[in-house]
Design an enzyme around this catalytic site. Structure first.
Site, short mmCIF file in Angstrom:
data_model
loop_
_atom_site.label_atom_id
_atom_site.label_comp_id
_atom_site.label_asym_id
_atom_site.label_seq_id
_atom_site.Cartn_x
_atom_site.Cartn_y
_atom_site.Cartn_z
CE1 TYR A 112 42.73 49.07 46.51
CE2 TYR A 112 42.85 51.41 46.94
CZ TYR A 112 42.68 50.43 46.10
OH TYR A 112 42.84 50.63 44.68
CG HIS B 279 37.05 52.06 42.65
ND1 HIS B 279 37.74 50.99 42.34
CD2 HIS B 279 37.01 52.82 41.49
CE1 HIS B 279 38.51 51.54 41.32
NE2 HIS B 279 37.99 52.71 40.72
CG HIS B 280 38.42 47.95 42.80
ND1 HIS B 280 39.23 48.77 42.66
CD2 HIS B 280 39.22 46.76 43.33
CE1 HIS B 280 40.54 48.78 43.26
NE2 HIS B 280 40.56 47.33 43.80
CG HIS C 91 40.94 48.04 37.35
ND1 HIS C 91 39.62 48.63 37.63
CD2 HIS C 91 41.72 48.41 38.27
CE1 HIS C 91 39.69 49.46 38.52
NE2 HIS C 91 40.89 49.20 39.17
CG HIS D 270 41.78 54.01 38.97
ND1 HIS D 270 42.56 54.40 39.99
CD2 HIS D 270 41.37 52.91 39.27
CE1 HIS D 270 42.63 53.49 40.93
NE2 HIS D 270 41.91 52.40 40.37
#
Length: 619
Positions: free
Chosen positions: A211, A245-246, A399, A401
């Site tokens: 992240y 990914h996001h 959301h 995974h």
């Protein structure tokens, strides 16, 4: 079917030449371009009162055309229609079912109803409709919120007959949420200002999950004048796209970070300074996840940013990079493009994150086809932050995974469960889209439960809550108006709640190992969890504890110096009166292979009959 579309159908039947793309855009609520070349467009309208999906397909071909609903995006198991208009003007239309990768078989229950067709100027158009639920095993139910895989195909030539249909020359799949599309409206003005908030050639670390947070200064014009956010669009670097990914974009609301040395520097989010950290719990102004599309606000709603009366100096861009193969040298400049108007709109938007806090105390056993986790937003939080008249939800992003299978955002008022705010019973990790929600009113004191269902049947190790793609999340990003100071309303299970389960199913040494790990992060005891005998009785008890035991509700609100979080332990919301969905299926009529003839304009008697039927169908 509405009056304007009925008139459109009448014109098809009496043999008027095919209708234009623009005409179909006016007659149907939504449109989707299914292929990248723009040769195949689907128009549709959802009638929730009559539980009816009406479709028009507009395809650049004079051969056969096909469209289907697929459970996986592949042909097997698909609910398919095939149609064509031959050289004599006769139309053929059939409801079929694909058992495998061969020509779909004729469905004995013809539930997709032919409405009209045309072939004109190299364009084949078909109109048809179907009830959401038909009770036919060969049909896929059409449900609000579910991810839908549309498979499409066409050929340049017509089939020889009903039984000999050549393999497609063109085909593809488009994943959508049919109920979550914004209805056809004028596109935002072409002269909108936009700002790109992107990373500048960031090197993605060679580890499984990262992240990265980047502090970015707002343009100077935002500091003195309010601008109104009306559209967001992800800008993804093609060469690194599979690793993005996001992303979340925060507005550091109330924090003056001018001159901060971190500006323009990308660093791991868990290492940002205490001065910048509150930005990560401030206002989310844009979100994107895998395969998400651009998001355009409804015409009367915008999110204001900047102005002399606000302390808006910086954004914080949070990127989740997925690099399971630990590849080195990946360079990325992805981010968000924000489109602004200088004119205010009627409603001021806000965004809040709901659900389960992604910690190691969120435990999902291996080898389970269906395991449910619940997070909630307690009434203490909505009482403290929502206005007396409540808020109105207009969009949402669900959301999880890769183990996520279903999500339901439940809505409770004084013990009575109302219609869910959002539902997706066919969740697809590879398609995560902000969905438009029919106006849902959440009042002061209401409560929400986010229910996430996971399928770990393919896993042999325990899954925990966490930021890695191999971990799990249970999140809902809710778009609403009018804006409040609330940014997060999440919960997590108290570790002591697991004591009963541990004493029942664990050996003493296992018990002590997990209890010691629970002080910090229970997921550090993964080897102990993986060694357990996960019988159904075992994991169902753990599931029940996670759903019904006391949780800590984390309510984050305020801005600048007033920013803060409250932590209150409470039982999950009590549902005394569950919501009862319709759940009713209507049996479709049986049929047999048939030829539907286009009625030509020379048949004056039929023209008159059709016109009379059209007129007298409406009082």
């Amino acid at each position: 079917m509405n009056l304007s579309r009925t008139l459109l159908v009448a014109l098809f039947i009496i043999g008027v030449s095919g209708f234009s793309y623009d005409e179909l855009s006016r007659q149907y609520d939504c449109k989707l371009q299914l292929d990248s070349a723009g040769n195949y467009t689907m128009f549709y309208t959802i009638d929730e009162d009559d539980k009816l999906l009406s479709i028009a397909i507009h395809v650049q071909t004079t051969g056969w055309v096909g469209l289907g609903l697929s459970p996986t995006g592949q042909m097997p198991g698909s609910d398919v229609v095939i149609g064509w208009v031959d050289n004599s003007g006769a139309s053929f239309f059939q409801d079929r079912y694909a058992f495998d990768r061969t020509i779909p078989r004729y469905d004995g229950s013809q539930d997709w109803k032919f409405i009209g067709s045309s072939e004109d100027n190299g364009i084949t158009t078909f109109l048809f409709e179907r009830l959401f639920e038909t009770c036919d095993e060969g049909d896929i139910a059409i449900s609000a919120g579910d991810t839908t895989h549309l498979i499409y195909s066409y050929h340049s030539e017509d089939p020889i007959d009903n039984q000999h249909i050549s393999q497609h020359e063109f085909q593809g799949v488009k994943t959508v949420n049919l109920f979550g599309q914004l209805q056809n409206t004028a596109d935002p003005p072409a002269n909108l200002q936009y700002v790109d908030v992107v990373n500048a050639n960031v090197t993605v670390p060679s580890k499984d999950t990262t992240y990265l947070c980047t502090l970015i200064e707002l343009p100077s014009q935002f500091k003195n004048k309010t601008h109104y956010l009306v559209k967001t669009a992800a800008q993804i670097t093609p060469d690194s796209a599979r690793h993005v990914h996001h992303m979340l974009l925060y507005l550091c609301d109330g924090f003056n970070l001018t001159g901060d040395p971190a500006v323009g520097v990308s660093q791991e989010c868990n290492g940002i300074s205490q001065k910048i950290l509150p930005c990560r719990s401030s206002i989310v102004i844009a979100s994107w996840a895998v395969s998400g599309n651009d998001f355009t606000y409804p015409a009367d709603i915008a999110l204001p940013i900047g102005g002399a009366d606000k302390i808006h100096t910086h954004y914080l861009l949070e990127m989740h990079y997925d690099n399971p193969d630990k590849i080195s040298g990946i360079v990325d400049s992805s981010g968000m493009r924000l489109y602004f108007s200088d004119k205010p709109r009627q409603e001021v938007a806000g965004i809040v994150t709901l659900g389960k806090l992604a910690t190691g105390h969120m435990i999902i056993p291996p080898g389970v086809q269906r395991y449910t986790v619940r997070g909630f937003c307690a009434n203490q939080c909505t009482n403290a932050n929502f206005p007396e008249e409540g808020i109105t939800v207009f969009a949402n992003l669900l959301h999880t995974h890769t183990a996520g299978a279903e999500l339901i955002l439940r809505h409770i008022r004084n013990g009575t469960e109302l219609k869910p705010i959002d539902v997706n019973r066919n969740y697809d990790f590879n398609y995560q889209q902000i969905n438009i929600i029919p106006s849902a009113k959440i009042l002061k004191g209401d409560e929400m439960i986010l229910e996430c269902v996971y399928n770990t049947g393919h896993r042999n190790t325990t899954t925990f809550g966490g930021e890695s793609t191999s971990d799990e999340m249970c999140i809902s990003v809710l778009y609403y108006y009018p804006a409040t100071n609330l940014s997060n309303c999440l919960s997590y299970t108290i570790p002591s709640a697991y004591a009963e389960w541990m004493s029942t199913y664990l050996l003493p040494e296992q018990y002590y190992a997990i209890a010691a790990a629970a002080v910090n992060n229970i997921s550090s005891a993964r080897p102990v969890f993986d060694s357990l005998d996960w019988s159904e009785e075992n994991y169902r008890m753990l599931e029940r504890i996670g759903q019904t035991s006391e949780q800590v509700n984390v309510c984050v609100s305020g801005k600048g110096k007033n920013y803060g979080s409250t932590f209150a332990s409470s039982k999950p919301p009590l549902i005394e009166v569950p919501f009862e969905g319709e759940g009713q299926c209507v049996k479709g009529s049986n049929g047999s292979p048939s030829v539907v003839l286009v009625i030509h304009s020379s048949n004056l008697v039929m023209i008159i009959v059709m016109c009379l039927l059209t007129i007298y169908s409406f009082p």
